[in-house]
Design an enzyme around this catalytic site. Sequence first.
Site, PDB file in Angstrom:
ATOM      1  N   GLU A 174       0.840  -1.191   0.000  1.00 30.20           N
ATOM      2  CA  GLU A 174       0.000   0.000   0.000  1.00 30.20           C
ATOM      3  C   GLU A 174       0.876   1.243   0.000  1.00 30.20           C
ATOM      4  OE1 GLU A 174      -4.241  -1.197   1.911  1.00 30.20           O
ATOM      5  OE2 GLU A 174      -2.702  -0.654   3.372  1.00 30.20           O
ATOM      6  N   CYS A 220       6.595  -6.177   7.038  1.00 33.61           N
ATOM      7  CA  CYS A 220       7.652  -5.605   7.878  1.00 33.61           C
ATOM      8  C   CYS A 220       8.060  -6.629   8.931  1.00 33.61           C
ATOM      9  CB  CYS A 220       7.159  -4.326   8.552  1.00 33.61           C
ATOM     10  SG  CYS A 220       8.434  -3.488   9.537  1.00 33.61           S
ATOM     11  N   CYS A 254       1.447  -1.234  15.373  1.00 31.31           N
ATOM     12  CA  CYS A 254       1.418  -1.053  13.918  1.00 31.31           C
ATOM     13  C   CYS A 254       0.819  -2.270  13.221  1.00 31.31           C
ATOM     14  CB  CYS A 254       2.840  -0.802  13.415  1.00 31.31           C
ATOM     15  SG  CYS A 254       2.958  -0.531  11.632  1.00 31.31           S
ATOM     16  N   GLY A 278       7.170  -1.518   5.835  1.00 31.46           N
ATOM     17  CA  GLY A 278       8.557  -1.943   5.813  1.00 31.46           C
ATOM     18  C   GLY A 278       9.504  -1.070   6.611  1.00 31.46           C
ATOM     19  N   SER A 308      12.102   7.233   7.392  1.00 36.13           N
ATOM     20  CA  SER A 308      11.735   6.893   8.764  1.00 36.13           C
ATOM     21  C   SER A 308      12.206   5.481   9.100  1.00 36.13           C
ATOM     22  CB  SER A 308      10.216   6.989   8.936  1.00 36.13           C
ATOM     23  OG  SER A 308       9.836   6.632  10.252  1.00 36.13           O
ATOM     24  N   SER A 321      11.758   6.483  14.616  1.00 38.81           N
ATOM     25  CA  SER A 321      10.518   6.099  15.302  1.00 38.81           C
ATOM     26  C   SER A 321      10.879   5.715  16.735  1.00 38.81           C
ATOM     27  CB  SER A 321       9.850   4.929  14.577  1.00 38.81           C
ATOM     28  OG  SER A 321       9.412   5.323  13.295  1.00 38.81           O
ATOM     29  N   LEU A 322      10.933   6.706  17.598  1.00 38.52           N
ATOM     30  CA  LEU A 322      11.408   6.503  18.970  1.00 38.52           C
ATOM     31  C   LEU A 322      10.288   5.980  19.871  1.00 38.52           C
ATOM     32  CD1 LEU A 322      14.076   6.900  20.533  1.00 38.52           C
ATOM     33  CD2 LEU A 322      13.171   9.099  21.299  1.00 38.52           C
ATOM     34  N   CYS A 340      -0.961   6.758   9.745  1.00 39.17           N
ATOM     35  CA  CYS A 340       0.269   6.174  10.271  1.00 39.17           C
ATOM     36  C   CYS A 340      -0.023   4.901  11.057  1.00 39.17           C
ATOM     37  CB  CYS A 340       0.953   7.210  11.169  1.00 39.17           C
ATOM     38  SG  CYS A 340       2.490   6.662  11.888  1.00 39.17           S
TER      39      CYS A 340
END
Length: 348
Positions: free
Chosen positions: A93, A113, A120, A160, A190, A219-220, A338
């Site tokens: 996507e 991923c 996520c 991913g 990212s 991405s913390l 997101c």
Amino acid sequence: MKNLLGSSINDLENVALDYGQAAFRGRQIYNWIYNYRNKNKNIDQIEVLPLDFREKLKVDGFKVSELVIKERNLANDGTLKLLLSTEDNESIECVGIPTEKRLTACLSSQVGCPMDCKFCATGKEGLKRSLKASEILDQILFIEYEMNRKVTNIVFMGMGEPLLNIDELLLSIRSINNDFQISQRKITVSTVAIPKMISKLSAKSFQILSNCQFTLAISLHASNQKTRETIIPSAKNYEIKNIIEDCKTFVRETGRRVSFEYLMLSGVNDKLEHACELSNLLKGFQCHVNLIQYNQIDEVEFQRTSLKNLQLFQSRLVNNGIAVSLRKSRGLDKNAACGQLRQNAKSK
């Protein structure tokens, strides 16, 4: 080289010469791919080329596109999510996010991923494979055609982990910059942060791109190691303090500030004590924090933080001298926001 997308002018001139054609035929292919942005990315459509040249290219397996649209989902705010099928019948996507002056393309770098971040949707089905540069670039062309305007900004925030596909990532960035004429400064990569890969990204960028002007976004999502490990399993292999040190090195080497993505999860990482920890962690080097409201997915029970908590958290960061923005979620009603992208049509 069989897919022509991602090829430079020199590459395409050489293809033409290899087939006994004049070099300008390669430039015609280049203009057709990048300047006209045709939807029918089929060798037959390059009508400026002699028919026999087109036929030879087709017989030898040359093509311009490998992806096919399976679904289009247009959100109420104008955000467009596309479900695309690859030649080996995998699905990815991508998302087009319009504003009055910009069109941002949110691109996938892998099919699925491997990181399995708990908030996520993408990682719930695991990793199938990494995408080729041509498949990454094809997403841009589909977004542009479907939305009838040129993409101005790129974010590698789709499906991913980009740094686990670093070579194809950088090849696609080179083409985005050189061929699509989109400045590196309008590109964001990212990553959840992979050990040794931030320094590798910097080094390889100078090798492949000659410089490193894109934005690195980490991405913390947590202000301490214990919390981060509960929501990002891979964090066990890369302590926050080491991520920060590697980011400081990245800033020194590239001159580009780093962004930190922070997903606000109610009762998990949204307290004022977390804001103070984050301030202490990031104090003293060139960075920026994006606070993101959580976007619900079916498989997990995380909840959005309240607007009050979000504002208090932001204020504490600002008061502590940290540059911070609130990122507005787009495409929520079509699961295009997101953390909501998937490999199949279940996300409709």
